[in-house]
Motif scaffolding. Sequence first.
Motif, PDB file in Angstrom:
ATOM      1  N   MET A 113      -0.478  -1.926  -0.848  1.00 23.80           N
ATOM      2  CA  MET A 113      -0.176  -0.616  -0.285  1.00 23.80           C
ATOM      3  C   MET A 113       0.135  -0.726   1.205  1.00 23.80           C
ATOM      4  SD  MET A 113       0.192   2.661  -0.754  1.00 23.80           S
ATOM      5  CE  MET A 113      -0.688   3.280  -2.194  1.00 23.80           C
TER       6      MET A 113
ATOM      7  N   ALA B 208       3.615  -2.268   1.559  1.00 20.95           N
ATOM      8  CA  ALA B 208       4.650  -1.325   1.142  1.00 20.95           C
ATOM      9  C   ALA B 208       4.859  -0.235   2.187  1.00 20.95           C
ATOM     10  CB  ALA B 208       4.278  -0.718  -0.207  1.00 20.95           C
ATOM     11  N   GLU B 209       3.766   0.314   2.720  1.00 15.07           N
ATOM     12  CA  GLU B 209       3.875   1.353   3.732  1.00 15.07           C
ATOM     13  C   GLU B 209       4.556   0.827   4.987  1.00 15.07           C
ATOM     14  OE1 GLU B 209      -0.148   2.634   4.186  1.00 15.07           O
ATOM     15  OE2 GLU B 209       0.014   4.184   2.627  1.00 15.07           O
TER      16      GLU B 209
ATOM     17  N   ASP C 294       5.019   8.185  -2.609  1.00 15.50           N
ATOM     18  CA  ASP C 294       3.623   7.968  -2.255  1.00 15.50           C
ATOM     19  C   ASP C 294       3.471   7.153  -0.978  1.00 15.50           C
ATOM     20  OD1 ASP C 294       2.951   9.362  -4.485  1.00 15.50           O
ATOM     21  OD2 ASP C 294       2.206   7.647  -5.634  1.00 15.50           O
ATOM     22  N   LEU C 295       4.555   6.569  -0.508  1.00 12.56           N
ATOM     23  CA  LEU C 295       4.500   5.705   0.669  1.00 12.56           C
ATOM     24  C   LEU C 295       5.004   6.396   1.931  1.00 12.56           C
ATOM     25  CD1 LEU C 295       5.979   2.510  -1.029  1.00 12.56           C
ATOM     26  CD2 LEU C 295       3.560   3.054  -0.701  1.00 12.56           C
TER      27      LEU C 295
END
Length: 217
Positions: free
Chosen positions: A16, A19-20, A83-84
């Motif tokens: 996560m 990815a962010e 979601d990112l």
Amino acid sequence: MAEAQRERVMHREIGMDLAERVVLDLLEGGRSRQSLRKHLAAGPTPCGTAFYLLRDGGFAVAYFPIAQFTDANGRGLFFPIRDLFPPVHKPAHGEVDSLEPFQVGDQVFVMDRDSDGSWHYEDEVRASEWHRLIPVFTVVSVRPCAGHHTQFGGRDYYQVKVKDRERGGGGCHDLVPIVGRPWQMRGEGECLIRVKPSVLAIATSSPALPAQLDLFA
């Protein structure tokens, strides 16, 4: 060495964060949120420790190069791109958050649209893609949900519960009021349209004067 990297499992917290970081770099580089939902990109992450694939509104990350989302099965991670996205500061939306949601007792149409099974999402949806559920539902509860929510650009939203009076069916919907359309609340893939305000709202409003008394108002 390549085989060892392919066997490494990506932990969710690490994936996560990576990815962010990639998404933030793309946004800071001039990409818009809407364009990223359609963007195709792949390569190493900025830190050089992993690889990513961005396509059709989905994002995959793993310790080895990815050509297809299925390449990440079992060892990598997959996220919907929305979601990112970092939260949008509320003042960017002006007075949008002061809009009033539906009230308990309002009667509404429930509109939804079919999911095509992909993560692709359009902000502007043609009316022809929406489908109306046949019964007229009644709002039975409205619960404010404060805090940033990527689905609604950082705005607070409401959980609206509706019920079909005849059959008892219904459900909960996460929605925000729409600017300029006080009769409509919308979420992702669903929309409630008010067709009749609650009886309580009508009762508390000022009654119209009889025609004979209009002159003395």
